[in-house]
Design an enzyme around this catalytic site. Structure first.
Site, PDB file in Angstrom:
ATOM      1  N   HIS A  46       4.718   1.965  -7.423  1.00  0.00           N
ATOM      2  CA  HIS A  46       3.827   0.608  -8.090  1.00  0.00           C
ATOM      3  C   HIS A  46       2.598   0.851  -9.216  1.00  0.00           C
ATOM      4  O   HIS A  46       1.891  -0.292 -10.055  1.00  0.00           O
ATOM      5  CB  HIS A  46       2.440   1.148  -6.506  1.00  0.00           C
ATOM      6  CG  HIS A  46       3.235   0.993  -5.638  1.00  0.00           C
ATOM      7  ND1 HIS A  46       3.304   1.579  -4.501  1.00  0.00           N
ATOM      8  CD2 HIS A  46       3.715  -0.471  -4.959  1.00  0.00           C
ATOM      9  CE1 HIS A  46       4.247   1.536  -3.472  1.00  0.00           C
ATOM     10  NE2 HIS A  46       4.864   0.224  -3.575  1.00  0.00           N
ATOM     11  N   GLY A 100       1.081  -1.101   0.172  1.00  0.00           N
ATOM     12  CA  GLY A 100      -0.028  -0.179  -0.125  1.00  0.00           C
ATOM     13  C   GLY A 100       0.923   1.591  -0.360  1.00  0.00           C
ATOM     14  O   GLY A 100       1.918   1.272  -0.336  1.00  0.00           O
ATOM     15  N   GLU A 160       3.751   6.580  -8.061  1.00  0.00           N
ATOM     16  CA  GLU A 160       3.897   6.027  -9.608  1.00  0.00           C
ATOM     17  C   GLU A 160       4.559   4.423  -9.331  1.00  0.00           C
ATOM     18  O   GLU A 160       4.249   4.178 -10.113  1.00  0.00           O
ATOM     19  CB  GLU A 160       4.401   6.721 -10.463  1.00  0.00           C
ATOM     20  CG  GLU A 160       3.667   7.638 -10.338  1.00  0.00           C
ATOM     21  CD  GLU A 160       3.758   8.537  -9.784  1.00  0.00           C
ATOM     22  OE1 GLU A 160       4.259   8.980  -8.467  1.00  0.00           O
ATOM     23  OE2 GLU A 160       3.578  10.267  -9.495  1.00  0.00           O
TER      24      GLU A 160
HETATM   25  P1  AMP Z   1       6.034  -2.433  -1.206  1.00  0.00           P
HETATM   26  O1  AMP Z   1       5.137  -1.758  -1.160  1.00  0.00           O
HETATM   27  O2  AMP Z   1       7.146  -1.095  -1.341  1.00  0.00           O
HETATM   28  O3  AMP Z   1       6.100  -3.717  -0.792  1.00  0.00           O
HETATM   29  O4  AMP Z   1       6.474  -2.757  -3.291  1.00  0.00           O
HETATM   30  C1  AMP Z   1       5.178  -3.089  -3.832  1.00  0.00           C
HETATM   31  C2  AMP Z   1       6.049  -3.816  -5.260  1.00  0.00           C
HETATM   32  O5  AMP Z   1       6.322  -2.658  -5.984  1.00  0.00           O
HETATM   33  C3  AMP Z   1       7.967  -4.327  -5.129  1.00  0.00           C
HETATM   34  O6  AMP Z   1       7.626  -5.079  -5.627  1.00  0.00           O
HETATM   35  C4  AMP Z   1       8.433  -2.926  -5.055  1.00  0.00           C
HETATM   36  O7  AMP Z   1       9.720  -3.577  -5.590  1.00  0.00           O
HETATM   37  C5  AMP Z   1       8.043  -1.834  -6.591  1.00  0.00           C
HETATM   38  N1  AMP Z   1       8.233  -1.007  -6.110  1.00  0.00           N
HETATM   39  C6  AMP Z   1       8.743  -0.260  -4.666  1.00  0.00           C
HETATM   40  N2  AMP Z   1       9.201   0.802  -5.709  1.00  0.00           N
HETATM   41  C7  AMP Z   1       8.914   1.254  -6.856  1.00  0.00           C
HETATM   42  C8  AMP Z   1       9.414   2.292  -8.171  1.00  0.00           C
HETATM   43  N3  AMP Z   1      10.213   3.440  -7.148  1.00  0.00           N
HETATM   44  N4  AMP Z   1       9.861   1.224  -8.895  1.00  0.00           N
HETATM   45  C9  AMP Z   1       9.326   0.391  -9.464  1.00  0.00           C
HETATM   46  N5  AMP Z   1       8.810  -0.598  -8.623  1.00  0.00           N
HETATM   47  C10 AMP Z   1       8.733   0.062  -7.084  1.00  0.00           C
END
Ligand code: AMP
Length: 282
Positions: free
Chosen positions: A37, A31, A35
């Site tokens: 995500h 959550g 951008e």
């Molecule tokens: P999180 O909510 O931080 O656990 O991230 C969920 C997913 O989004 C994971 O696969 C992350 O690697 C991806 N993600 C987080 N930040 C970025 C970003 N800046 N660019 C691309 N993917 C991202």
């Protein structure tokens, strides 16, 4: 967009889609969507007929003293973003749904891939990640699952879990989405005050310098890492957790840099731990 909170709700819907011959993509998240995500959702919508995003702040991947309680929770806004990007279902379970009383299973990778980089400073983190992602794979049964390259070690560990445990899921890595000064977008960037936000630019600056060195033929990992270290140490409120140059799939340290290696770093800016990386392309 369907909002599902139970395992049965998700399974019933996914079964219907599969009966119609539709492919299903999964985007696991905690959550506080941004951008980065959204780009994973875009990738899934492009290649899969239906997209499921999960929103779950997974307690088992946080160590004591980490930011589980203060982790940003913005569920209504998350749903707006997901819907705008064409997500078909959000799975937002409670902790009790994922870890009911008496729960007692874990997925643990036992090779060195989980012990270095973030694994060294966050013991147990990847066990929590693998356990929750394994559960999500079993709940959603996706054809493909989308993860960000920003969390490069997580992506490598998930690929290893899928291979070693024969999960029938195609793992897709998606490029890191950045702010205009290069800072990787992260839910944790919201912790940064104005001065810290300015200082956080040093991560990208050090990676840019490293990339330039590598492009001009400086291929000794220790030398490149030292240049990154000096750059980051030039920023008084930055404190290095690690700077490592490793093989892109095993995450073993390299001496001489080659194509596909990963240049990865974790840096505290004040109390906020930021990570970033790039893959070497020679
Ligand atoms: P999180 O909510 O931080 O656990 O991230 C969920 C997913 O989004 C994971 O696969 C992350 O690697 C991806 N993600 C987080 N930040 C970025 C970003 N800046 N660019 C691309 N993917 C991202």
């Amino acid at each position: 967009m369907i909002i599902a909170v139970t395992v049965d709700d998700v399974r019933r819907q996914v079964k219907e889609w599969k009966k119609e011959g539709l492919s299903v993509g999964l985007v696991p998240t905690m959550g506080a969507l941004h951008e980065g995500h959204a780009s994973l959702v875009d990738s899934s919508v492009k290649v899969c007929d239906r997209t499921v995003a999960s929103v779950f702040v997974n307690p088992t991947q946080f160590s004591k003293g980490e930011d589980l309680d203060s982790y940003p929770r913005t569920f209504d806004r998350d749903c707006e973003i997901l819907e705008e990007h064409g997500c078909d279902m959000v799975f937002a379970p409670t902790v009790d749904v994922m870890y009911p009383e008496g729960f007692g299973a874990e997925i643990q990778i036992t090779t060195g891939i989980v012990n270095r980089l973030c694994g060294a400073s966050r013991p147990g983190h990847f066990k929590g990640v693998c356990t929750v992602v394994g559960k999500l794979f079993n709940i959603v049964s996706p054809d493909s699952a989308f993860f960000g390259e920003k969390d490069a070690q997580q992506l490598a560990v998930i690929r290893k879990m899928v291979k070693d445990l024969n999960f029938d899921v195609n793992v897709v890595g998606c490029p890191t989405v950045r702010e205009s000064d290069g800072l990787a977008k992260s839910s944790r960037n919201s912790y940064l005050n104005e001065e810290e936000r300015r200082a956080s630019g040093v991560l990208y600056k050090s990676m840019t310098l490293a990339r330039e060195c590598i492009d001009t033929g400086k291929l000794q990992a220790a030398e490149v890492a030292e240049i990154m270290r000096e750059t980051i140490e030039g920023e008084p409120i930055a404190e290095i957790d690690y700077i490592e140059i490793v093989d892109g799939s095993t995450l073993e340290p390299v001496e001489t840099i080659k194509n596909g290696d990963l240049v990865a770093l974790a840096v505290y800016i004040g109390n906020t731990r930021l990570i970033d990386n790039f893959t070497v392309s020679l």
